[in-house]
Design an enzyme around this catalytic site. Structure first.
Site, PDB file in Angstrom:
ATOM      1  N   ASP A  38      13.924  21.494 -85.504  1.00  0.00           N
ATOM      2  CA  ASP A  38      12.544  21.334 -85.968  1.00  0.00           C
ATOM      3  C   ASP A  38      12.627  20.774 -87.379  1.00  0.00           C
ATOM      4  O   ASP A  38      13.718  20.645 -87.946  1.00  0.00           O
ATOM      5  CB  ASP A  38      11.838  22.706 -85.963  1.00  0.00           C
ATOM      6  CG  ASP A  38      10.413  22.622 -86.503  1.00  0.00           C
ATOM      7  OD1 ASP A  38       9.687  21.690 -86.119  1.00  0.00           O
ATOM      8  OD2 ASP A  38      10.028  23.473 -87.330  1.00  0.00           O
ATOM      9  N   SER A  39      11.463  20.504 -87.971  1.00  0.00           N
ATOM     10  CA  SER A  39      11.462  20.083 -89.371  1.00  0.00           C
ATOM     11  C   SER A  39      11.762  21.271 -90.296  1.00  0.00           C
ATOM     12  O   SER A  39      12.176  21.069 -91.431  1.00  0.00           O
ATOM     13  CB  SER A  39      10.103  19.482 -89.735  1.00  0.00           C
ATOM     14  OG  SER A  39       9.091  20.455 -89.559  1.00  0.00           O
ATOM     15  N   CYS A  55       9.978  20.913 -81.812  1.00  0.00           N
ATOM     16  CA  CYS A  55       9.072  20.219 -82.722  1.00  0.00           C
ATOM     17  C   CYS A  55       8.192  19.324 -81.864  1.00  0.00           C
ATOM     18  O   CYS A  55       8.689  18.419 -81.186  1.00  0.00           O
ATOM     19  CB  CYS A  55       9.896  19.382 -83.704  1.00  0.00           C
ATOM     20  SG  CYS A  55       8.932  18.247 -84.707  1.00  0.00           S
ATOM     21  N   GLU A  64       5.451  26.621 -94.661  1.00  0.00           N
ATOM     22  CA  GLU A  64       6.706  26.335 -95.379  1.00  0.00           C
ATOM     23  C   GLU A  64       6.598  26.701 -96.857  1.00  0.00           C
ATOM     24  O   GLU A  64       7.595  27.021 -97.490  1.00  0.00           O
ATOM     25  CB  GLU A  64       7.087  24.851 -95.226  1.00  0.00           C
ATOM     26  CG  GLU A  64       7.461  24.444 -93.809  1.00  0.00           C
ATOM     27  CD  GLU A  64       8.850  24.929 -93.365  1.00  0.00           C
ATOM     28  OE1 GLU A  64       9.655  25.310 -94.225  1.00  0.00           O
ATOM     29  OE2 GLU A  64       9.095  24.918 -92.140  1.00  0.00           O
ATOM     30  N   CYS A 123       1.906  22.723 -82.395  1.00  0.00           N
ATOM     31  CA  CYS A 123       2.937  22.605 -83.431  1.00  0.00           C
ATOM     32  C   CYS A 123       3.646  23.953 -83.477  1.00  0.00           C
ATOM     33  O   CYS A 123       2.989  24.999 -83.452  1.00  0.00           O
ATOM     34  CB  CYS A 123       2.304  22.295 -84.784  1.00  0.00           C
ATOM     35  SG  CYS A 123       3.457  22.426 -86.182  1.00  0.00           S
ATOM     36  N   HIS A 167       5.063  25.472 -85.767  1.00  0.00           N
ATOM     37  CA  HIS A 167       4.801  26.313 -86.948  1.00  0.00           C
ATOM     38  C   HIS A 167       3.595  27.234 -86.729  1.00  0.00           C
ATOM     39  O   HIS A 167       3.480  28.263 -87.382  1.00  0.00           O
ATOM     40  CB  HIS A 167       4.514  25.451 -88.180  1.00  0.00           C
ATOM     41  CG  HIS A 167       5.728  24.885 -88.849  1.00  0.00           C
ATOM     42  ND1 HIS A 167       6.451  23.843 -88.333  1.00  0.00           N
ATOM     43  CD2 HIS A 167       6.351  25.237 -90.014  1.00  0.00           C
ATOM     44  CE1 HIS A 167       7.460  23.557 -89.147  1.00  0.00           C
ATOM     45  NE2 HIS A 167       7.417  24.385 -90.178  1.00  0.00           N
TER      46      HIS A 167
HETATM   47  N1  DGL Z   1       6.913  22.099 -86.209  1.00  0.00           N
HETATM   48  C1  DGL Z   1       6.780  20.711 -85.937  1.00  0.00           C
HETATM   49  C2  DGL Z   1       5.867  20.418 -84.792  1.00  0.00           C
HETATM   50  O1  DGL Z   1       5.852  21.184 -83.860  1.00  0.00           O
HETATM   51  C3  DGL Z   1       6.681  19.758 -87.104  1.00  0.00           C
HETATM   52  C4  DGL Z   1       5.779  20.126 -88.198  1.00  0.00           C
HETATM   53  C5  DGL Z   1       5.862  19.196 -89.397  1.00  0.00           C
HETATM   54  O2  DGL Z   1       6.914  19.091 -90.000  1.00  0.00           O
HETATM   55  O3  DGL Z   1       4.843  18.577 -89.709  1.00  0.00           O
HETATM   56  O4  DGL Z   1       5.222  19.416 -84.739  1.00  0.00           O
END
Ligand code: DGL
Length: 283
Positions: A12-13, A75, A152, A184, A186
């Site tokens: 993931d990021s 991600c 984050e 997402c 996150h």
């Molecule tokens: N967690 C990621 C997603 O599901 C990327 C979030 C990001 O870095 O913007 O899209």
């Protein structure tokens, strides 16, 4: 090491992929994991498709060198924008979140909201996948640029976070959605804020558990399931290891040892991370 006992790469990021790792650990306790968070270059959700695709190739090349037997894009942004482009470039299977999430959503409802990064929402990937499975569904995809910087940047408890979440989600409630997808990885970290806004009438779909089920099926199909007990998960980031270790510990329940990877394509990654979070926080 036999192929079955090679690790599965999950990336993931940043800490979003931990919501996938959590489901993965429950369902596949024998599998070893190589986790990567591209923290120097997050958020991905405000990047362009070519940038994201380049980042994904960096990560998958590195995972290929580490001998992964499979990779999971934990991600949505990468899954929406890069999966179809890169899938055939590697000799191990690569799985993403969009299709498993879309399938689960159309089983759950007919009026479906998707909250996602701007890049995922603008791609229309969820809506396309859902309508392909069931053309009668109605789908609304909303970009939520602040959510990843909030998670984050460790700002979950800020008073402003609830107002931000309302701003993104209330227009979907006004559409009378019956289902809401965490588009997402996150966002499940914000579940305590999102659930009360959504109410009990709406089914919340976390594609993570559906990706993990798809992974299980794929491993069985390919005869790649590990049988011996796993090795401890290895954590790597492109940014500052101690930051990731600190932030991730609340969800992992322990402070992981985290190592740093610098890809040849990166210049001064730590500064990039700090700047982008600030710029996004002020949007
Ligand atoms: N967690 C990621 C997603 O599901 C990327 C979030 C990001 O870095 O913007 O899209």
């Amino acid at each position: 090491m036999t192929p079955n006992h090679q690790p599965i790469g999950i990336f993931d990021s940043g800490v979003g992929g931990l919501t996938v790792l959590r489901e993965f650990d429950r369902a596949l306790p024998n599998e070893s994991v190589l986790y990567f968070g591209d923290t120097a270059r997050l958020p991905y959700g405000t990047r362009t498709a070519p940038e994201i695709t380049d980042f994904v190739r960096d990560i998958l090349d590195w995972m290929a060198d580490r001998g992964v037997k499979m990779a999971l894009m934990a991600c949505n942004t990468s899954s929406a924008l890069a999966l179809d482009l890169v899938r055939a470039e590697y000799d191990f299977p690569i799985l993403g979140l969009i299709f498993p999430g879309a399938r689960a959503a159309v089983k759950a409802g007919k009026r479906i909201g998707v909250i996602a990064t701007p890049a995922t929402a603008n791609s229309g990937a969820y809506g396309d996948a859902m309508r392909e499975i069931d053309p009668s569904v109605e789908v609304w995809e909303v970009g939520c640029p602040q959510f990843v910087p909030i998670v984050e940047g460790d700002r979950l408890q800020d008073a402003a976070t609830i107002a931000t979440a309302r701003e993104y989600i209330e227009p979907l409630i006004d559409r009378n959605i019956d289902t809401l997808v965490y588009g997402c990885t996150h966002y499940p970290h914000l579940a305590e804020i999102i659930r009360p806004i959504v109410g009990d009438q709406v089914t919340l779909i976390d594609p993570a558990s559906h990706l993990v089920r798809a992974t299980l099926r794929e491993l069985d199909l390919l005869g790649l399931r590990a049988t011996a007990p796993r090795q401890a998960t290895q954590f790597y980031v492109s940014g500052v290891p101690s930051q990731f270790s600190e932030l991730s510990s609340r969800w992992l329940g322990f402070r992981p040892q985290v190592h740093r990877v610098v890809f040849p394509s990166m210049s001064n990654p730590v500064d990039v991370h700090a700047d982008r979070l600030l710029v996004n926080a002020e949007e």
